[in-house]
Design a protein around this motif. Structure first.
Motif, mmCIF file in Angstrom:
data_model
loop_
_atom_site.group_PDB
_atom_site.id
_atom_site.type_symbol
_atom_site.label_atom_id
_atom_site.label_comp_id
_atom_site.label_asym_id
_atom_site.label_seq_id
_atom_site.Cartn_x
_atom_site.Cartn_y
_atom_site.Cartn_z
ATOM 1 N N ASN A 26 48.200 24.052 71.440
ATOM 2 C CA ASN A 26 48.145 22.884 72.319
ATOM 3 C C ASN A 26 47.922 23.282 73.778
ATOM 4 O O ASN A 26 48.521 22.716 74.686
ATOM 5 N N GLN A 27 47.063 24.295 74.004
ATOM 6 C CA GLN A 27 46.732 24.734 75.349
ATOM 7 C C GLN A 27 45.221 24.672 75.549
ATOM 8 O O GLN A 27 44.450 24.811 74.608
ATOM 9 N N VAL A 28 44.809 24.481 76.808
ATOM 10 C CA VAL A 28 43.398 24.451 77.181
ATOM 11 C C VAL A 28 43.241 25.310 78.425
ATOM 12 O O VAL A 28 44.105 25.312 79.302
ATOM 13 N N ALA A 44 44.831 16.576 88.220
ATOM 14 C CA ALA A 44 43.405 16.472 87.905
ATOM 15 C C ALA A 44 43.186 16.368 86.398
ATOM 16 O O ALA A 44 42.408 15.533 85.930
ATOM 17 N N VAL A 45 43.886 17.185 85.616
ATOM 18 C CA VAL A 45 43.726 17.144 84.159
ATOM 19 C C VAL A 45 44.250 15.819 83.611
ATOM 20 O O VAL A 45 43.617 15.199 82.744
ATOM 21 N N VAL A 51 45.733 12.550 79.499
ATOM 22 C CA VAL A 51 46.719 13.251 78.674
ATOM 23 C C VAL A 51 47.950 13.538 79.519
ATOM 24 O O VAL A 51 47.930 13.383 80.741
ATOM 25 N N LYS A 52 49.014 13.977 78.883
ATOM 26 C CA LYS A 52 50.253 14.348 79.575
ATOM 27 C C LYS A 52 50.358 15.863 79.572
ATOM 28 O O LYS A 52 50.292 16.504 78.523
ATOM 29 N N VAL A 53 50.505 16.480 80.746
ATOM 30 C CA VAL A 53 50.559 17.932 80.898
ATOM 31 C C VAL A 53 52.015 18.381 80.928
ATOM 32 O O VAL A 53 52.833 17.825 81.657
ATOM 33 N N LYS A 54 52.325 19.389 80.131
ATOM 34 C CA LYS A 54 53.673 19.934 80.076
ATOM 35 C C LYS A 54 53.850 21.051 81.097
ATOM 36 O O LYS A 54 54.850 21.102 81.806
ATOM 37 N N ALA A 55 52.880 21.988 81.176
ATOM 38 C CA ALA A 55 52.988 23.123 82.095
ATOM 39 C C ALA A 55 51.602 23.619 82.480
ATOM 40 O O ALA A 55 50.631 23.416 81.744
ATOM 41 N N GLU A 87 53.224 17.348 73.194
ATOM 42 C CA GLU A 87 52.971 17.127 71.774
ATOM 43 C C GLU A 87 52.260 15.791 71.573
ATOM 44 O O GLU A 87 52.592 14.792 72.210
ATOM 45 N N GLY A 88 51.290 15.779 70.694
ATOM 46 C CA GLY A 88 50.555 14.551 70.404
ATOM 47 C C GLY A 88 49.326 14.351 71.272
ATOM 48 O O GLY A 88 48.524 13.465 70.998
ATOM 49 N N HIS A 89 49.144 15.139 72.323
ATOM 50 C CA HIS A 89 47.975 15.026 73.192
ATOM 51 C C HIS A 89 47.030 16.190 72.906
ATOM 52 O O HIS A 89 47.455 17.295 72.564
ATOM 53 N N SER A 90 45.735 15.935 73.047
ATOM 54 C CA SER A 90 44.750 17.004 72.852
ATOM 55 C C SER A 90 43.508 16.701 73.679
ATOM 56 O O SER A 90 43.246 15.557 74.043
#
Length: 97
Positions: A26-28, A44-45, A51-55, A87-90
């Motif tokens: 789940n990383q880009v 920006a992302v 989407v929701k960014v964790k880190a 989780e759940g975002h891509s």
């Protein structure tokens, strides 16, 4: 942050074998502007891809010295951001924006 500013922060996605492997976690990975901060990259992302960014982790690859036909040149530095999504975002970077 408006979309034009977000496009100045996020330059391009990184499409390599390693980037494909981390997408399973789940990383880009993105190439970003050299002066971009982690918070700017996060906003920006989130704005561009909804989407929701964790880190966000960043790294700077220093430019290498290359020789071509006897001419020596220093390649420029590149900054990359590894963005971990909730989780759940891509994000499918192969389709573009």
């Amino acid at each position: 942050m408006n979309k034009l500013k977000a496009y100045d922060v996020i330059l391009s996605p990184v499409i390599t074998e390693k980037a494909t492997l981390v997408s399973e976690a789940n990383q880009v990975i993105f190439n970003v502007a050299p002066k971009a901060t982690k918070t700017e990259i996060k906003f920006a992302v989130e704005n561009l891809f909804n989407v929701k960014v964790k880190a966000v982790n960043t790294l700077v690859r220093k430019g290498k010295l290359r020789t071509f036909r006897g001419q020596r040149a220093l390649l420029s530095d590149k900054k990359k951001a590894i963005v971990t999504l909730e989780e759940g975002h891509s994000i499918d970077v192969t389709t573009g924006l």
